[in-house]
Scaffold this active site. Structure first.
Site, mmCIF file in Angstrom:
data_model
loop_
_atom_site.group_PDB
_atom_site.id
_atom_site.type_symbol
_atom_site.label_atom_id
_atom_site.label_comp_id
_atom_site.label_asym_id
_atom_site.label_seq_id
_atom_site.Cartn_x
_atom_site.Cartn_y
_atom_site.Cartn_z
ATOM 1 N N GLY A 136 -4.003 43.510 0.474
ATOM 2 C CA GLY A 136 -4.122 43.153 -0.933
ATOM 3 C C GLY A 136 -4.092 44.399 -1.789
ATOM 4 O O GLY A 136 -3.800 45.497 -1.304
ATOM 5 N N LYS A 191 6.296 46.183 -0.155
ATOM 6 C CA LYS A 191 5.926 46.733 -1.462
ATOM 7 C C LYS A 191 5.933 48.248 -1.448
ATOM 8 O O LYS A 191 6.097 48.886 -2.503
ATOM 9 C CB LYS A 191 4.564 46.195 -1.906
ATOM 10 N N THR A 248 0.311 49.039 -6.176
ATOM 11 C CA THR A 248 1.014 50.125 -5.501
ATOM 12 C C THR A 248 2.098 50.740 -6.380
ATOM 13 O O THR A 248 2.354 51.939 -6.309
ATOM 14 C CB THR A 248 1.645 49.610 -4.192
#
Length: 363
Positions: A136, A191, A248
């Site tokens: 997460g 990601k 991120t």
């Protein structure tokens, strides 16, 4: 009291050890370097990674894998993703037979393209029903500062996911259980690539329009990849998908984002990998940073000129409105979600239109 072994003394492993201890668990960390382990035991500080965090008294450390794992109800793996296979080869025999094995790692193994849970199952000889993935928007320094955060705790066995979630449900850290391990891992791995691209755009002086375009289109491609590999598309709209992606791609604390910024400013992969810590966008010599450098160095199509990376976006063929509507818009996503979930559940379409009536525990 729950006993937890944490293999790895990096930023995230250390912060997660503190979360577990704050929830009431007894935590023993494994570290490779004796001097770091000794300092954790003496002054309860990991000076190499999180010097600002005073670890709870319930956290201790050892250089002996067997001692760390002895009697553990939960074993947490928090090592660089590209070293997992090598490390786990030496740890497989000390893993307790009934312990939950938790992966904090976000990545795909180079060469095999296996997800971390698949490597754990193969090398550690652990059943998938015992492998739990935590993923997460979890920037370690913010969690170490006890700033509110949430995460997905995924396992194909829901009771095992709940077991781990209870062990890390600190006042400032809220876990949400999920059974979609594939989607949770893919969201955390892909990601990183998108964050590199966003960082490169920032380093080149491009604006928020460019960065939001990369993030949005990257999420759409991640969703399609996930569905093709058997993931639940809803996972990518939650904490393990868009939540982790935003953190991120946008935070200066993100190592992959910082890596991309330095590339965009004209540094080479090798220069970024050896950048001196302590400067903004330069503290990248770390487990994730080394994984990133390995990935880029192994890419035969990687260019030393970051500006070339924007060409595919600028020159990408336009798709027809029919294709774009079906596969990349929220309406198309909702239709696919309803078709996947709506069998035997009349009223689901109306429920999605109305929105959720109350918060749901399951993410």
């Amino acid at each position: 009291m729950t006993r937890v072994a944490v293999f790895g003394t990096g930023c995230w492993g250390t912060a997660f050890a503190a979360v577990l201890a704050d929830t009431g668990s007894e935590v023993r960390m494994w570290g490779r370097r004796a001097e770091l382990v000794d300092r954790i035991n003496r002054v309860h500080v990991n000076g190499d990674y999180l010097p600002e965090l005073l670890l709870p008294e319930a956290v201790s450390a050892t250089t002996d894998p067997g001692e760390a794992a002895d009697g553990a109800d939960i074993v947490v793996l928090a090592v660089p993703s590209q070293t997992l296979r090598t490390n786990l080869t030496g740890w497989a025999d000390v893993l307790p037979a009934d312990a939950a094995v938790v992966s904090l790692m976000k990545g795909v193994e180079l060469g095999t393209t296996k997800r971390m849970s698949e490597v754990i199952a193969e090398v550690g000889r652990v059943g998938m029903e015992r492998i739990v993935v935590v993923s997460g928007p979890n920037l370690a320094r913010e969690i170490a500062a006890k700033q509110p955060a949430a995460s997905v705790v995924a396992c194909i066995d829901e009771s095992m996911a709940e077991r781990v979630a209870m062990a890390c449900a600190a006042p400032y850290f809220r876990p949400y259980t999920n059974t979609d391990v594939v989607g949770t891992e893919l969201g955390g791995a892909v990601k990183n690539v998108i964050a590199l691209a966003v960082g490169m755009a920032e380093g080149m002086g491009l604006g928020d329009n460019t960065k939001s375009t990369i993030i949005t289109r990257g999420l759409a491609e991640t969703l399609r990849l996930g569905v093709a590999l058997g993931a639940d598309p809803a996972t990518f709209s939650g904490l393990a998908g868009v939540g982790d992606l935003i953190a991120t791609c946008m935070s200066p604390l993100s190592r992959n984002h910082a890596f991309g910024v330095n590339l965009g400013r004209g540094m080479t992969v090798q220069e970024v990998g050896h950048a001196r810590p302590g400067r903004r966008h330069a503290d990248v010599p770390c487990p994730q940073g080394r994984d990133t450098m390995t990935l880029l160095s192994s890419d035969p199509y990687a260019s030393s000129d970051p500006s070339a990376s924007s060409d595919p976006l600028r020159n990408r063929p336009r798709v027809s409105r029919a294709v774009r509507t079906e596969h990349t818009t929220w309406r198309g996503f909702t239709r696919r979600l309803v078709s996947r979930m709506g069998s035997g559940r009349p009223g689901l379409r109306q429920g999605l239109a109305r929105g959720p009536r109350r918060p749901r525990r399951r993410h």
